[in-house]
Every structure is written in C-alpha cells, then in structure tokens.
Design an enzyme around this catalytic site. Structure first.
Site: not given
Ligand code: PHB
Ligand code: APR
Length: 393
Positions: A72, A201, A293, A297, A385
């Site tokens: 990505h 997000y 989450p 990280k 990130y």
């Molecule tokens: C996930 O795909 O479970 C996932 C992806 C990004 C995050 C947290 C969880 O920031």
C-alpha cells in the site's frame, strides 16, 4: 534441557527472534503456554512496516508474504466527511507498507521453525524464571505432568502483556506508564471484497471507523464502541448498518456486506514499562508495551525490539560484546516512545471522546486541518505510519 537463549512465548515476537537466532546459528528454545492452534486462532492487526518486511526477508520467511501481501502506497483519513489521502510513498521518500495479517506472519514463522528443527515446547505451564541476576539463569515449567528445567545464558520475555516475564522483575525497579481510553474497537472479519483499495481511518460524531483488509477478497472493519458493549449486542446486520452510517455516502454505497467470520471487542490502551531488562532477562513486544491499534504499531514495535535484541545477541556470541547488553532497554525504548506518541496522537485525532467539550472538538478539528493541510503535517503522519528508522548498534 540446556540452550543459549530461552524464549518465553511463541507469538510473533518469540517466533521471529527464534527464527533469526536459529539462522545465525545461536541455539534457542521457545516455551509457549498455549497450543499452536490456539496461537493461530488469534486475529490481530495486519499492516507491516518496511523495516519488519525486511526482517521477515532476513529471517527467510517472506515467500508467501511476497506473493500474497498487498503493498500500500497511501492511506485515507476522513474527518466529518472530509477526505484526505496521505501519499505514504511520496511523502516518506519512497517507503510503503505491506498489508499481510499477523496470523499469516505467525503461521509462516511456525512453519519455518518446524522446518529448522528448533524446539518449541507448547502447552508449557507454570513457567517460572530463576536466578535472573546470576551467571546461570534457568527456567522451570511443567508439561504433560512432568516437571522440567531449562538452563540458559539469556531469557527473552516474549510472553505478551499477561505473561510471567514482566511479573518476574522486582516491582520496585519498574515504572509503569499507562493511558486507558474510554472506548473499545469492535472488529469484524468477512469474506467480502474491501470497500476501498487503501485503508480508511474515519472520524465520525458517532465514533471512529477503520476499513482494513487482509486480501482482495477478505475485509477487516472496526467500529469504536463503548466499553460496556458486548459482542452479543452486535448482530452482523447492526454492524454493517452502523458502519454505513459512519462512512461518507459514496463509500457506504460501495460497501459489500456478508456474514462475519470473526467478531470481537478489544479495549484501547497505551502502556510502557521501564526498564525492559533485569539481569539476564529482556522484555520484548507486548510484554513491555501496548499501543492502541490506531496506526497499526503493535506488531511492528515487537519487530523492532526483536531487531535490537537479536543484533545485540549476535555481537555477544560472535564478538564477546557483552557490554552491549545493558543498552537494550534504552535503545528499544527510544523507538517505542515515538510509536506510543504516534498511536496516542492518531487515537486522539480520530475518536469521539465521551467527555470532550466544544473546545476539545475544535482542537481536534484544527489538528486534522493543520496536519492534513500542511506538507510538514502530512510528512509527519507519513513518516510515522511507514515506520521510523531503526538505530544502528
Ligand atoms: C487491521 O487490519 O486489523 C488493522 C489495520 C490498521 C490498524 C489497525 C488494525 O491501524
Ligand atoms: N508461559 C509461556 N507462554 C506464555 C505465558 C507464560 N506464562 N504467558 C503468555 N504466553 C504466550 C502467549 O500464549 C502468547 O502466545 O506468549 C505469547 C505472547 O504473544 P503476543 O501476545 O502475540 O505478544 P508478542 O509476540 O509480543 O506480539 C506482539 O503485536 O499486534 C500486536 O498485540 C499484538 O500480538 C501482538 C503483538
């Protein structure tokens, strides 16, 4: 039993450290409380920083990831319906992230370990650590009713937040830093195509949502929920409805829904313990720190701890550099605190806090406007990130 490095815990931290040590010719044994099936049944995050991808390559376990993982180059952030793409690759000088589930990383590491012939003792109970400050540390444990002892040079405590390793350090030498957030994440896994090519997000007044994925046919979605909610309160229908409500209309209209494969609620917590070592015991991964989450990280921080401890142990065994051992905690913590800061920042930026007043809301909105509207702000998000660099040793 006897080995050089005894590893407690066969999660990603323990397995990755074990694999790197085995490849470097350094004997190690892993003791794990659960069965392999149980370990593989846990659904966790799925975004790997380039540094972790490089480590999996170094450990010789990257084949399936290279074929099945998705690279990505950007992520999308949404605030109150306003959409901003962060071009990770362009803003970070060419770095990207790999979308590949932690469960798959764990499976690949377990397969590599069984092929290497290195020993993992599963269903090991009553693990206790002894003589941590002495020259000859050892571990006692039980398996199938037998009392066993493992002698070693060093112990890597890779046994997660609830493990025995951190609890084996005298409490008066530890300082704990913690923030508990007043909400949790309800996650749903489904065999449906992801709603977008990139992760989304999104902040919404009803609560945060994350649209993530495991492959072109498997999606992972999360909703911010009150801590009092139970999974049973959330039928699949209710989940999909709420997700659509919190997404911009054109995204919601593209959402493919279907039966859940897994649904669970996780609380959000920031936590660090200092120091991360005591005598010959070194804490690694979730045993020493937890991040919320938001920002993905957790797994990547575990990998950076492994990287530091592994590189130190190689110098200890190849060059006799035992002087490097006391530096582990300090080195690892510098990177950990930066990732703690980023996860805390992203959590504050995108969630709806139950007791936020109108000033707090304006500050949050201004943070979003500032960070996404300035090149420096976008670069700050991107470089964190994709993952900050590892220090050399
Ligand atoms: C996930 O795909 O479970 C996932 C992806 C990004 C995050 C947290 C969880 O920031
Ligand atoms: N004895 C032996 N094994 C133990 C003990 C014990 N007393 N206590 C815990 N364990 C095992 C657990 O069963 C688990 O398999 O230690 C392992 C720890 O694994 P994780 O909790 O996955 O921690 P870690 O390997 O550090 O992984 C880092 O990244 O995405 C994040 O939080 C997520 O799991 C994740 C983490």
């Amino acid at each position: 039993m006897k080995t050089k490095v005894a590893i407690i815990g066969a999660g990603p931290s323990g397995l990755l450290l074990g694999q790197l040590l085995t490849k470097a010719g350094i004997d190690n044994i892993i003791l794990e409380r659960q069965t392999p099936e149980y370990v593989l049944g846990r659904i966790r995050a799925g975004v790997l920083e380039q540094g972790m991808v490089d480590m999996l390559r170094e450990a010789g376990v990257s084949l399936r990831m290279e074929n099945e993982g998705l690279i990505h180059e950007g992520v999308e952030l949404i605030y109150n319906g306003r959409r901003e793409r962060i071009d990770l690759k362009q803003l970070s000088g060419g770095k990207t992230v790999m979308v590949y589930g932690q469960t798959e990383v764990t499976r690949d590491l377990m397969d590599a370990r069984s092929q290497s012939g290195a020993l993992t003792v599963y269903s090991a109970s009553h693990v206790q650590l002894h003589e941590l400050k002495g020259e000859k540390p050892f571990i006692t444990f039980e398996q199938e009713g037998k009392h066993l002892r493992l002698d070693c040079d060093y112990i890597a405590g890779c046994d997660g937040f609830h493990g025995v390793s951190r609890q084996s350090i005298p409490s008066d030498i530890l300082t704990h830093y913690e923030r508990i957030y007043p909400f949790g994440w309800l996650g749903l896994l489904s065999d449906t195509p992801p709603v977008s090519d990139e992760l989304i997000y999104a902040q919404h007044e009803r609560g945060f949502v994350l649209c993530s994925q495991r492959s072109h046919t498997r999606s992972r979605y999360y909703l911010q929920v009150p801590l009092s909610d139970k999974v049973e309160d959330w039928s699949d229908d209710r989940f999909w409805q709420e997700l659509k409500t919190r997404l911009p209309a054109d995204v919601a209209s593209r959402l493919a829904t279907g039966p859940s494969i897994e649904k669970s609620i996780a609380p959000l917590r920031s936590y660090v313990v200092e120091p991360m070592q005591y005598g010959n015991l070194f804490l690694v991964g979730d045993a020493a720190h937890i991040v919320p989450p938001t920002g993905a990280k957790g797994l990547n921080l575990a990998a950076s701890d492994v990287s530091y401890l592994f590189r130190i142990l190689v110098k200890v065994y190849r060059e006799g550099r035992t002087d490097l051992l006391p530096k582990y905690s300090e080195l690892a913590l510098r990177r950990i605190w930066k990732a703690e800061r980023f996860s805390w920042f992203m959590t504050k930026l995108l969630h709806t806090f139950p007791d936020a007043d109108n000033f707090d809301q304006r500050m949050q909105q201004s943070d979003f406007d500032y960070y996404t509207g300035s090149l420096a702000g976008r670069q700050t998000i991107a470089e964190n990130y994709v993952g900050l660099p590892f220090e050399s040793i």
